[in-house]
Scaffold this active site. Sequence first.
Site, PDB file in Angstrom:
ATOM      1  N   CYS A  50       0.533  -0.660   0.154  1.00  0.00           N
ATOM      2  CA  CYS A  50      -0.217   0.232  -0.129  1.00  0.00           C
ATOM      3  C   CYS A  50       1.243   1.291  -0.480  1.00  0.00           C
ATOM      4  O   CYS A  50       0.562   2.358  -0.700  1.00  0.00           O
ATOM      5  CB  CYS A  50      -1.145  -0.112   1.212  1.00  0.00           C
ATOM      6  SG  CYS A  50       0.039   0.205   2.989  1.00  0.00           S
ATOM      7  N   GLN A 114       6.651  -5.299   9.613  1.00  0.00           N
ATOM      8  CA  GLN A 114       5.715  -6.007   8.473  1.00  0.00           C
ATOM      9  C   GLN A 114       6.440  -6.074   7.354  1.00  0.00           C
ATOM     10  O   GLN A 114       6.525  -6.877   6.395  1.00  0.00           O
ATOM     11  CB  GLN A 114       4.533  -5.626   8.069  1.00  0.00           C
ATOM     12  CG  GLN A 114       3.520  -5.293   9.118  1.00  0.00           C
ATOM     13  CD  GLN A 114       3.768  -5.011  11.069  1.00  0.00           C
ATOM     14  OE1 GLN A 114       5.307  -3.366  10.115  1.00  0.00           O
ATOM     15  NE2 GLN A 114       3.396  -4.666  11.884  1.00  0.00           N
ATOM     16  N   GLY A 187     -14.603  -0.457  19.930  1.00  0.00           N
ATOM     17  CA  GLY A 187     -15.149   0.674  18.589  1.00  0.00           C
ATOM     18  C   GLY A 187     -14.531  -0.141  17.555  1.00  0.00           C
ATOM     19  O   GLY A 187     -13.561  -1.576  17.858  1.00  0.00           O
ATOM     20  N   GLY A 189     -12.602   0.751  13.962  1.00  0.00           N
ATOM     21  CA  GLY A 189     -12.299   1.815  12.849  1.00  0.00           C
ATOM     22  C   GLY A 189     -10.668   0.825  12.692  1.00  0.00           C
ATOM     23  O   GLY A 189     -10.129   0.050  13.582  1.00  0.00           O
ATOM     24  N   GLU A 190      -9.906   1.427  12.821  1.00  0.00           N
ATOM     25  CA  GLU A 190      -9.034   1.223  12.271  1.00  0.00           C
ATOM     26  C   GLU A 190      -7.338   1.083  13.406  1.00  0.00           C
ATOM     27  O   GLU A 190      -6.923   0.185  12.745  1.00  0.00           O
ATOM     28  CB  GLU A 190      -8.237   2.711  11.139  1.00  0.00           C
ATOM     29  CG  GLU A 190      -6.596   2.305   9.963  1.00  0.00           C
ATOM     30  CD  GLU A 190      -5.233   3.023   9.703  1.00  0.00           C
ATOM     31  OE1 GLU A 190      -5.028   3.424   9.603  1.00  0.00           O
ATOM     32  OE2 GLU A 190      -6.847   4.271   8.730  1.00  0.00           O
ATOM     33  N   THR A 191      -7.763   1.702  13.763  1.00  0.00           N
ATOM     34  CA  THR A 191      -6.757   1.914  14.842  1.00  0.00           C
ATOM     35  C   THR A 191      -7.405   0.491  16.020  1.00  0.00           C
ATOM     36  O   THR A 191      -5.485  -0.807  16.151  1.00  0.00           O
ATOM     37  CB  THR A 191      -6.812   3.095  15.811  1.00  0.00           C
ATOM     38  OG1 THR A 191      -6.323   4.466  16.089  1.00  0.00           O
ATOM     39  CG2 THR A 191      -5.534   3.336  17.521  1.00  0.00           C
ATOM     40  N   ILE A 192      -8.550   0.286  16.247  1.00  0.00           N
ATOM     41  CA  ILE A 192      -8.945  -0.407  16.877  1.00  0.00           C
ATOM     42  C   ILE A 192      -8.426  -1.627  16.246  1.00  0.00           C
ATOM     43  O   ILE A 192      -7.694  -2.820  16.672  1.00  0.00           O
ATOM     44  CB  ILE A 192     -10.713  -1.052  17.139  1.00  0.00           C
ATOM     45  CG1 ILE A 192     -10.280  -0.147  18.234  1.00  0.00           C
ATOM     46  CG2 ILE A 192     -10.759  -2.387  17.799  1.00  0.00           C
ATOM     47  CD1 ILE A 192      -9.936   0.056  20.474  1.00  0.00           C
TER      48      ILE A 192
END
Length: 420
Positions: A50, A114, A187, A189-192
């Site tokens: 990405c 990663q 939650g 979202g992206e952070t979770i």
Amino acid sequence: MTLLALGINHKTASVDLREKVAFSPEKLSLALQELKNHPEVSSAVIVSTCNRTEVYCELSQSGPGVIIDWLTKFHQITAEELMPSLYFHEQQAAARHLMRVACGLDSLVLGEPQILGQVKQSYSESKSNGTVVGTLEKLFQKTFTVAKRVRTETDIGGNAVSVAYAACSLARQIFEALSDVTMLLIGAGETIELVARHAAEQGCNRLIVANRTRERALNLAREFGAEVIGLEDIPAHLHRADIVISSTASPLPIVGKGMVETALKQRRNQPMLFVDIAVPRDVESQVGDLNDVYLYSVDDLHSIVEKNREQRKVAAIQAEAIITDESIAFVQWLRSLEAVDSIRDYRQYAEVIKRELLQRSLQAIANGTDPERALVELSNKLTNKLIHAPTKAMQQVAKDGESDKLVVIREALGLDSYND
């Protein structure tokens, strides 16, 4: 042959352009086969994530033009659109760039691990398609060794530099093994999602996801084997959680002091860790006043992350030095291969002369020549034959005033050490 690294990344190109130049799994095999069949490409690997798309290849002639032409045609974009964001490196610079990428020094998050797995996967894809051989294959194998050395000898990956990772690192400090705890994520979202990923990597296999929208929570649940509850169900399940990590867009707190007090009673005062990543806060600040509760806010995490970033910068300096040394050594080895054919030819030349003169000497001895005389004649002729070409070369470069070449010839013949 020329080693080339060419591509775009998050530093040089917008998301829109990176999407246009990315290689989907369906297109990757086709792209590798096209490169394999390209008359000027002998070996190739494509790294597409990405944050970057890069082509590593070995070309029969210098210059990135042929790869730029192929890349624009494959993705049906113009060179004018691509060129301002494009970078390329050759030979040692290409080797150094690949090593920096694999070690996380060129990543959005400095030192993130990663990318090494992604580079290894790209190499594996190229191996499966038969497109990586020879020098480029040696470079990737060397790169994986260098990445291991950097991880071993520096602390480049030892400190959390994202809020999500810092949250999991805190949890690991309080609870030795995450495999033994239950984690409640509020939650989806992206952070979770990142927290869930880090938690799973560190062995946490008891996850509960609480979210207002059940469909989003189900996506997380499927990926990580989590249990799903609604926000309204939190009071009934809070006592099960050893760790609570929350990141929602709620304007009001979701977890209050009274709710936590009730949970602690049910838990018989076993400790609980709350990590509140949300702004505004999801957990009332008074929760931190309770015994057996550890409460960290997003500001606490940011201070940890900033401190760790500085520590990673120090480690990055050490890593850069390792990579510079290793990339230089690799290219020196590469250059040494250029002498292999010359060394072989010279050995064969000397062997032919030796056999020819030895045969003559043996024949002379068989015909009655004194053996001592035959040996003296053999040694003289062998010496004269072997020194003939170097002698002519030294005379010629001296005539031409090329003193630097004369120095090289003297070093090659070992004359300086002989005079010492």
